[in-house]
Design a protein around this motif. Sequence first.
Motif, PDB file in Angstrom:
ATOM      1  N   GLY A 144    -110.710  40.971  35.305  1.00  0.00           N
ATOM      2  CA  GLY A 144    -111.397  40.792  36.591  1.00  0.00           C
ATOM      3  C   GLY A 144    -110.976  41.876  37.564  1.00  0.00           C
ATOM      4  N   GLU A 145    -111.221  41.576  38.835  1.00  0.00           N
ATOM      5  CA  GLU A 145    -111.047  42.587  39.879  1.00  0.00           C
ATOM      6  C   GLU A 145    -109.655  42.478  40.522  1.00  0.00           C
ATOM      7  N   ALA A 146    -109.463  41.431  41.289  1.00  0.00           N
ATOM      8  CA  ALA A 146    -108.184  41.219  41.987  1.00  0.00           C
ATOM      9  C   ALA A 146    -108.085  39.735  42.329  1.00  0.00           C
ATOM     10  N   PRO A 147    -106.879  39.233  42.543  1.00  0.00           N
ATOM     11  CA  PRO A 147    -106.745  37.806  42.869  1.00  0.00           C
ATOM     12  C   PRO A 147    -107.408  37.455  44.204  1.00  0.00           C
ATOM     13  N   GLY A 148    -107.892  36.226  44.298  1.00  0.00           N
ATOM     14  CA  GLY A 148    -108.404  35.677  45.557  1.00  0.00           C
ATOM     15  C   GLY A 148    -107.361  34.722  46.140  1.00  0.00           C
ATOM     16  N   GLU A 172    -105.758  32.175  43.667  1.00  0.00           N
ATOM     17  CA  GLU A 172    -104.896  32.874  42.713  1.00  0.00           C
ATOM     18  C   GLU A 172    -103.598  33.317  43.390  1.00  0.00           C
ATOM     19  N   PRO A 179    -104.465  33.905  37.450  1.00  0.00           N
ATOM     20  CA  PRO A 179    -105.806  34.468  37.664  1.00  0.00           C
ATOM     21  C   PRO A 179    -106.923  33.462  37.408  1.00  0.00           C
ATOM     22  N   PHE A 180    -108.032  33.668  38.091  1.00  0.00           N
ATOM     23  CA  PHE A 180    -109.244  32.859  37.909  1.00  0.00           C
ATOM     24  C   PHE A 180    -108.976  31.351  37.952  1.00  0.00           C
ATOM     25  N   ASN A 234    -106.317  40.966  35.785  1.00  0.00           N
ATOM     26  CA  ASN A 234    -107.075  41.696  36.803  1.00  0.00           C
ATOM     27  C   ASN A 234    -106.605  43.149  36.837  1.00  0.00           C
ATOM     28  N   HIS A 293    -119.798  39.736  37.233  1.00  0.00           N
ATOM     29  CA  HIS A 293    -118.647  38.937  37.645  1.00  0.00           C
ATOM     30  C   HIS A 293    -119.100  37.485  37.875  1.00  0.00           C
TER      31      HIS A 293
HETATM   32  N1  URA Z   1    -111.894  37.076  40.903  1.00  0.00           N
HETATM   33  C1  URA Z   1    -111.230  38.017  40.191  1.00  0.00           C
HETATM   34  O1  URA Z   1    -111.741  39.101  39.948  1.00  0.00           O
HETATM   35  N2  URA Z   1    -110.020  37.717  39.753  1.00  0.00           N
HETATM   36  C2  URA Z   1    -109.432  36.540  39.962  1.00  0.00           C
HETATM   37  O2  URA Z   1    -108.305  36.344  39.509  1.00  0.00           O
HETATM   38  C3  URA Z   1    -110.132  35.597  40.714  1.00  0.00           C
HETATM   39  C4  URA Z   1    -111.357  35.880  41.173  1.00  0.00           C
END
Ligand code: URA
Length: 185
Positions: free
Chosen positions: A44-48, A51, A57-58, A84, A162
Amino acid sequence: MDKYAKLKRLHEKQHTKCSCGLKTIAIQPVFGNGNPEAKVVFIGEAPGKKEDETGVPFMGAAGKFLEEMLETIGMKREQIYITNIVKYRPPNNRDPEPNEKDACREWLRKELSFIKPKLIVFLGRHSMNDFFPDLKISNAHGKLIIKKFAHIPTTHFLPLYHPAAALYNGKMRKILMEDFKKIPK
Ligand code: URA
């Protein structure tokens, strides 16, 4: 030491070494999570927010949707590995900046070299463009790419939309679910 413990040690070392500017803002690092023997790794991209709070993650709505889609192809989260490109939450969930991606790159390469998945699935354009800068997700989604990179053992890549983007967009959601079916093949 088993593979889980070795992977944890890898994450702890990379967290200590990582020079990403988000490190001082985030609550905690979000290590990649799942099966260290996984054949498929999702990036994925980065934690929200969720997270950042949990360190996993996710974990939010996108993660739930991802788990639902995994179920449709007979897979469970425990079988795969999710990570991520950036390991710390950007403020207000803004897009990660190029210098933040650069700072976390060695970490991602190390975890991929450790797991050696058969397939890497990109969740969204950020992770795809980190490997394939010239591709557009609207065109590349659902199409298998085979390429040898010097620094990672995996040669098969599948870009997907995504799940957070597809969650509330019926058309994209349908495409993502169709693309997802290509994973086992
Ligand atoms: N979206 C992401 O790209 N990564 C995460 O860990 C959570 C949401």
